[in-house]
Design a protein around this motif. Structure first.
Motif, short mmCIF file in Angstrom:
data_model
loop_
_atom_site.label_atom_id
_atom_site.label_comp_id
_atom_site.label_asym_id
_atom_site.label_seq_id
_atom_site.Cartn_x
_atom_site.Cartn_y
_atom_site.Cartn_z
N GLY A 109 12.14 59.94 45.24
CA GLY A 109 13.02 58.92 44.95
C GLY A 109 12.45 57.48 45.29
O GLY A 109 11.33 57.27 45.81
N GLU A 110 13.14 56.68 45.18
CA GLU A 110 13.05 55.50 45.38
C GLU A 110 13.79 54.65 46.74
O GLU A 110 15.22 55.01 46.55
N SER A 111 13.21 54.13 47.35
CA SER A 111 14.09 53.48 48.72
C SER A 111 14.95 52.19 47.95
O SER A 111 14.77 51.65 46.99
N GLY A 112 15.68 51.74 48.75
CA GLY A 112 16.34 50.58 48.73
C GLY A 112 15.30 49.21 48.59
O GLY A 112 14.05 49.27 48.79
N ASN A 113 15.98 48.01 48.07
CA ASN A 113 14.91 46.87 48.22
C ASN A 113 15.09 46.27 49.72
O ASN A 113 15.71 46.51 50.54
N SER A 114 13.52 45.81 49.94
CA SER A 114 13.30 45.00 51.00
C SER A 114 14.17 43.84 51.14
O SER A 114 14.97 43.42 50.15
N ALA A 115 14.16 43.18 52.26
CA ALA A 115 14.71 41.66 52.31
C ALA A 115 13.77 40.68 51.17
O ALA A 115 12.88 41.06 50.99
N VAL A 116 14.50 39.80 50.86
CA VAL A 116 14.11 38.87 49.99
C VAL A 116 13.17 37.84 50.62
O VAL A 116 13.57 37.36 51.71
N VAL A 117 12.29 37.79 50.06
CA VAL A 117 10.98 36.59 50.54
C VAL A 117 10.93 35.53 49.40
O VAL A 117 10.89 35.86 47.98
#
Length: 123
Positions: A109-117
């Motif tokens: 599966g896919e993880s959640g998104n990282s913090a935004v840069v």
């Protein structure tokens, strides 16, 4: 069945136990159980019409989804799927701010998104 001697010289059977791992998929928009960890440490370096992104590897990831938006809150669109924790996004417009997140992906599966840069390419 195997046997084993203890220090006193007595022979006794050794039991073999086989376990099973059961993986359940969760519905409702959540991550699938066992998905890779969320990428951390996302950093962006601006260049001339490009942005170079790096991040820490995620446990269990086979590749990453690099996502870009022109707004800090998205929506984000996948622009690349590298299998290493780095990517250079080219063909960008100097002076325009681009926002990026990265997720880790695997067959599970896919993880959640990282913090935004945010990255603003400059000449």
């Amino acid at each position: 069945m195997a046997t084993m001697k203890n220090p006193a010289g007595f022979v006794r059977p050794v039991a073999f136990i086989f376990g099973a791992l059961v993986v359940l998929a969760c519905g409702g928009g959540g991550n699938t159980l066992g998905a890779p960890s969320i990428p951390t440490g996302l950093a962006g370096i601006p260049g001339n019409t490009e942005a170079t992104l790096t991040w820490n590897p995620s446990n269990g990831a086979t590749h990453y989804n690099v996502k870009r938006s022109l707004a800090i809150g998205g929506p984000f669109s996948v622009v690349a799927g590298p299998n290493v924790p780095a990517f250079t996004d080219t063909g960008l417009t100097n002076g325009t701010t681009y926002y990026y997140v990265v997720s880790a992906d695997s067959v599970v599966g896919e993880s959640g998104n990282s913090a935004v840069v945010a990255v603003t390419p400059t000449p």
